[in-house]
Design an enzyme around this catalytic site. Structure first.
Site, PDB file in Angstrom:
ATOM      1  N   LYS A 177       0.740  -1.105   0.103  1.00  0.00           N
ATOM      2  CA  LYS A 177       0.131   0.145   0.170  1.00  0.00           C
ATOM      3  C   LYS A 177       0.993   1.259  -0.065  1.00  0.00           C
ATOM      4  O   LYS A 177       1.459   1.709   0.912  1.00  0.00           O
ATOM      5  CB  LYS A 177      -0.841   0.166   1.095  1.00  0.00           C
ATOM      6  CG  LYS A 177      -1.921   0.955   1.186  1.00  0.00           C
ATOM      7  CD  LYS A 177      -2.317   1.700   2.468  1.00  0.00           C
ATOM      8  CE  LYS A 177      -1.434   2.925   2.673  1.00  0.00           C
ATOM      9  NZ  LYS A 177      -1.512   4.278   1.685  1.00  0.00           N
ATOM     10  N   GLU A 252      10.284   2.158   9.962  1.00  0.00           N
ATOM     11  CA  GLU A 252      11.463   3.015   9.797  1.00  0.00           C
ATOM     12  C   GLU A 252      10.732   4.441   9.878  1.00  0.00           C
ATOM     13  O   GLU A 252       9.785   4.659   9.191  1.00  0.00           O
ATOM     14  CB  GLU A 252      12.053   2.899   8.729  1.00  0.00           C
ATOM     15  CG  GLU A 252      12.853   1.518   8.438  1.00  0.00           C
ATOM     16  CD  GLU A 252      14.013   1.509   8.959  1.00  0.00           C
ATOM     17  OE1 GLU A 252      14.639   2.510   9.499  1.00  0.00           O
ATOM     18  OE2 GLU A 252      14.571   0.432   9.191  1.00  0.00           O
ATOM     19  N   CYS A 286      14.015  11.390   5.265  1.00  0.00           N
ATOM     20  CA  CYS A 286      14.338  10.975   6.748  1.00  0.00           C
ATOM     21  C   CYS A 286      15.636  11.321   7.183  1.00  0.00           C
ATOM     22  O   CYS A 286      15.614  11.544   8.568  1.00  0.00           O
ATOM     23  CB  CYS A 286      13.808   9.629   7.005  1.00  0.00           C
ATOM     24  SG  CYS A 286      14.756   8.480   6.053  1.00  0.00           S
ATOM     25  N   GLU A 387      10.398  17.133  14.364  1.00  0.00           N
ATOM     26  CA  GLU A 387      10.652  16.652  12.989  1.00  0.00           C
ATOM     27  C   GLU A 387       9.720  17.784  12.127  1.00  0.00           C
ATOM     28  O   GLU A 387       8.456  17.636  12.173  1.00  0.00           O
ATOM     29  CB  GLU A 387      10.194  15.340  12.503  1.00  0.00           C
ATOM     30  CG  GLU A 387      10.815  15.129  10.905  1.00  0.00           C
ATOM     31  CD  GLU A 387      10.390  13.608  10.487  1.00  0.00           C
ATOM     32  OE1 GLU A 387       9.390  13.001  10.705  1.00  0.00           O
ATOM     33  OE2 GLU A 387      11.456  13.016   9.785  1.00  0.00           O
TER      34      GLU A 387
END
Ligand code: NAP
Length: 499
Positions: A177, A252, A286, A387
């Site tokens: 997905k 992750e 990331c 973040e």
């Protein structure tokens, strides 16, 4: 291959199919607002059908010799190479990053195809001596079953390959997905897998929201492994939900990566690394650098050299080869990035450059943000802790290497760090004391190579790694087989007096 069609379908059990509801969702170009295609707005029934197809295909696929599975991946590598430019252009249109970066994204997929293709002739287990005569033991890797891959939009081909290729070479089958912002790149990858000769049902792709398709995969009893890359918030949810049926879960997640610049650093070199790590992919990696931790002796000089270079970065459509920084992925991400400019100012940080949504000329059609630099940032500010996932960089001043490392490690994330210094002793210290999954010496925070383990600590990961040999582990189950050819009952690990 499907490049121009406006309406795309799921691929389930070897067949292209629309969502049962007939509904679709649009895929937008973040640089222009143009609609690239319409994708099936799938739900639980499509996810269930995909899992059933993958479960059924598993019985045969696990018995295909691993070297043959690897040969299909070699062909995938060849096809990715042949279609590289076209795939890169598709990716730039759908998620915005500049062409040299989308070419790099496809290249990661090529490298992973060849690396994992080679694993088809390795998949190392091991054998060690056993303690009884006329007996042997061997530890082998078994595939686990159906793997659900849930992927983000920032590496729309590379990340699916990091998950699917090791899963496949190990004998698992897959339901993927992809992120709703980048369905087309993932679809192209699945087309290539089938063009390379993958049997029907071994990989299935279902488009639709994380909240419906993703949730259905997390709760499906026949999904054995969930391999997720995305935000820490979603990853935590994935872990909690998947744990209810004891699925194996690899996560992750987010990062808040730092470049440390010490007083003996080559500043020009550091500036190249900072620019590339902070503003490449518009800060949406990331591993992107969002903190510069600089020694007070070189702080002023670093900022003076950095600012004009930031202001020279050219914003625009990533298809234009002269552009340095593309758009951010969507309107809500643009708002989030801009909100951090307000947060930073309110916290007392100094806005040095940028800090606004770009609305000049053609830029007004897309989601563009001026590359932004804050100075006088304290390590405990939200600017330095959360973040942002955009082109916003914070400069934090420190007085020593000890303080620099402490500030680097004081983060709920732990993915990538970098240090610039000429001193081998300081390098060794950083290697020992920095607590992130990746550390660069005299280079920026991005640029991981696929033959090494990739991943991070704390809020970035849950202990698994992708890529390299380590990338196989989450997709295999150890099985130990003892063969006793003594012809009598021998008892291992029993006290000799009982024998
Ligand atoms: P995200 O919002 O967490 O989405 C990631 C994926 O999860 C998407 O496919 C999303 O589907 C799906 N999802 C959302 N809610 C779900 C749910 N309830 N159940 C199952 N699936 C669900 O992350 P993103 O914005 O796409 O990606 C950016 C984040 O990824 C950043 O935090 C970045 O640091 C991280 N990232 C980490 C790495 C790494 O290796 N550590 C690499 C790249 C990116 P929809 O798209 O349909 O919402």
């Amino acid at each position: 291959m499907t490049t121009t069609a406006k309406e795309f379908q799921n691929h389930i059990g070897g067949k292209w199919q629309s969502a049962q509801s007939g509904k679709t969702f649009p895929n937008h170009n973040p640089a222009t607002g143009e609609i690239i295609g319409h994708f099936p707005l799938s739900g639980k029934s499509e996810a269930d059908a995909a899992v059933a197809a993958a479960r059924s295909a598993f019985d045969k696929w696990r018995l295909v010799p691993a070297p043959k599975r690897g040969e299909i991946l070699y062909r995938v590598g060849e096809l990715l190479t042949r279609y590289k430019e076209d795939l890169a252009r598709t990716m730039t249109r759908e998620m915005g990053k500049v062409l040299k970066e989308t070419r790099g994204d496809v290249q990661e997929g090529i490298d992973m195809a060849y690396y994992m293709g080679g694993e088809g002739r390795r998949l190392f287990g091991y054998t060690v001596p056993v303690e009884l005569p006329n007996k042997s033991g061997v530890a082998t890797r078994d595939p686990i079953g159906v793997v659900a891959c849930i992927t983000p939009w920032n590496f729309p081909i590379a990340i699916p390959t990091w998950k699917m290729f090791p899963a496949l070479v190990a004998g698992n089958t897959v339901v993927i997905k992809p992120a709703s912002d980048t369905p087309l790149s993932a679809l192209r990858l699945v087309e290539i897998l089938y063009e390379a000769g993958l049997p029907d049902g071994v990989v299935n792709i279902v488009f639709g929201p994380g909240g419906t398709v993703g949730e259905a995969l997390l709760h499906h009893p026949d999904v054995a492994v969930v391999s997720f890359t995305g935000s820490t918030e979603s990853g935590r949810h994935v872990a909690i939900e998947a744990a209810k049926s004891l699925k194996r879960v690899s996560l992750e997640m987010g990062g808040k990566n730092a470049v440390i610049v010490l007083d003996d650093a080559d500043l020009d070199l550091a500036i190249e690394g900072i620019l590339w790590s902070a503003y490449g992919t518009t800060g949406q990696r990331c591993t992107a650098c969002s903190r510069v931790i600089v020694h007070s002796a070189v702080r002023k000089q670093l900022i003076e050299k950095l600012v004009p270079r930031i202001e020279q970065l050219r914003l625009g459509n990533g298809l234009d080869e002269t552009v340095d920084v593309g758009p951010v992925i969507n309107a809500s991400q643009l708002d989030k990035i801009h909100s951090y400019t307000g947060i930073g100012k309110a916290e007392g940080a100094t806005l040095v450059t940028g800090g606004s949504i770009a609305r000049e000329g053609e830029l007004a059609r897309g989601h563009f943000y001026h590359p932004t630099l804050f100075a006088d940032v304290r390590p405990d500010m939200r600017l330095a802790q959360e973040e942002i996932f955009g082109p916003t960089l914070s400069v934090i001043e420190v007085a020593s290497i000890e303080e620099a490392i402490a500030v680097n490690n004081d983060s709920k994330f732990g993915l990538s760090s970098a240090i610039y210094t000429q001193d081998i002793n300081r390098v060794q210290r950083a290697m020992r004391d920095i607590t992130s999954g990746i550390l660069y010496i005299n280079s920026g925070t991005t640029g991981a190579e696929i033959q090494f383990p990739f991943g991070g600590n704390r809020g970035t990961g849950n202990g698994h790694r992708e890529a390299g040999i380590a990338g196989i582990d989450v997709f295999t189950e150890w099985k130990v087989v003892y063969t006793d050819y003594s012809g009598k009952l021998q008892k291992a690990q029993i006290d000799q007096s009982e024998l």
